[in-house]
Design a protein around this motif. Structure first.
Motif, PDB file in Angstrom:
ATOM      1  N   SER A   1       0.650  -1.247  -0.009  1.00  0.00           N
ATOM      2  CA  SER A   1       0.083  -0.148  -0.026  1.00  0.00           C
ATOM      3  C   SER A   1       0.762   1.438   0.009  1.00  0.00           C
ATOM      4  O   SER A   1       1.880   1.400   0.301  1.00  0.00           O
TER       5      SER A   1
ATOM      6  N   MET B   1      -2.929   4.057   5.897  1.00  0.00           N
ATOM      7  CA  MET B   1      -2.815   3.900   4.710  1.00  0.00           C
ATOM      8  C   MET B   1      -3.615   4.733   3.764  1.00  0.00           C
ATOM      9  O   MET B   1      -4.549   5.015   4.275  1.00  0.00           O
TER      10      MET B   1
ATOM     11  N   ASP C   1      -7.524   2.171  -0.451  1.00  0.00           N
ATOM     12  CA  ASP C   1      -8.430   1.116   0.199  1.00  0.00           C
ATOM     13  C   ASP C   1      -7.889  -0.382  -0.069  1.00  0.00           C
ATOM     14  O   ASP C   1      -7.159  -0.386  -1.332  1.00  0.00           O
TER      15      ASP C   1
ATOM     16  N   ARG D   1      -9.349   0.687   4.799  1.00  0.00           N
ATOM     17  CA  ARG D   1      -8.183   1.137   5.122  1.00  0.00           C
ATOM     18  C   ARG D   1      -7.865   1.235   6.609  1.00  0.00           C
ATOM     19  O   ARG D   1      -8.735   1.485   7.339  1.00  0.00           O
TER      20      ARG D   1
END
Length: 265
Positions: free
Chosen positions: A123, A157, A160, A222
């Motif tokens: 991510s 994050m 998503d 997230r």
């Protein structure tokens, strides 16, 4: 044309799809037959490949049998009488295992502590008073480290994760000599606009320990790690498992009309 699409995990049957059968001018019993890895029931308790249905029509249920191998499977649901053939619906099953999200930070150059966006192995993240280091408390080459307690620190994050989160696991260790940090684990299902606290954990051991929590979140999600107090700590190998459940979708209606062709019964 009627069709049903089902999904399931390996080794588990799919959820049941409800099919309402309507009839007109039918005087004979109807035989419903499911081919391929599919089965039918009128009570979702007793399952078989064939059922006899009243000429007046009724509700039945369709599901897949458990399949051990991932892949796509096809079949048909057929309705016939003694004097009529060929009322069919396509059935399709997709079997897929959950896929894990694992963030190792291995592709991020060491240094920090940053307030910056960094792209990890799983991510993109926003680092706030967090860096990446190659000290002893790590797996493989590096781990992320939250900075000193004099300022707020968080790891968020920026994208998503699809397929939800069944669980979240990570490894963490207290920096020797620092006060044990308290870390809130938060999640967002609206792209980071609003955050909900999943749990709070205190990192007390100065060697890497694994922490695991049930999330049971579906859809896009997230996560954020937010240190509310305490000192430095390392975090590594953040793993989020998919929250995949068996499902049913229809490509047309879930009701079914059956009637004789002109000149039939």
């Amino acid at each position: 044309e009627n069709a049903l699409n089902l999904t399931a995990l390996p080794g588990e049957p799919s959820q049941a799809a409800e099919v309402e059968i309507y009839t007109e001018y039918i005087t004979e019993d109807i035989t419903a037959t499911a081919s391929g890895p599919f089965e039918i029931s009128r009570d979702m308790s007793a399952w078989s490949s064939s059922l006899t249905i009243s000429p007046d029509g009724e509700t039945i249920y369709v599901r897949s049998k458990a399949q051990s191998e991932e892949g796509t499977y096809s079949g048909e649901l057929t309705l016939t009488t003694a004097s009529m053939n060929g009322n069919e619906a396509d059935l399709q099953l997709t079997v897929a295992a959950p896929r894990s999200f694992i963030e190792t930070f291995e592709n991020i150059t060491t240094g920090g502590y940053w307030t910056a966006d960094k792209t990890g192995t799983a991510s993109e993240w926003h680092f706030e008073n967090v860096g990446v280091w190659a000290d002893n408390n790590r797996h493989d080459g590096v781990a992320a480290r939250f900075g000193k307690s004099s300022s707020h620190a968080s790891l968020t994050m920026l994208g998503d994760k699809l397929n939800g989160a069944k669980s979240i696991k990570f490894w963490a260790a207290l920096w020797p000599g620092d006060n044990a940090p308290t870390v809130d684990i938060l999640y967002s299902i609206d792209g980071g606009t609003n955050w909900t606290k999943l749990t709070t954990v205190t990192i007390e051991q100065s060697i890497l320990q694994q922490y695991s929590f049930t999330a049971d979140i579906t859809g896009k999600v997230r996560f954020k790690f937010d240190r509310s107090d305490g000192g430095r700590f390392n975090i590594d190998d953040i793993e989020i498992t998919d929250n995949v459940v068996s499902s049913v979708s229809t490509t047309s209606r879930s009701d079914w009309n059956i009637f004789p062709a002109p000149g039939g019964i």
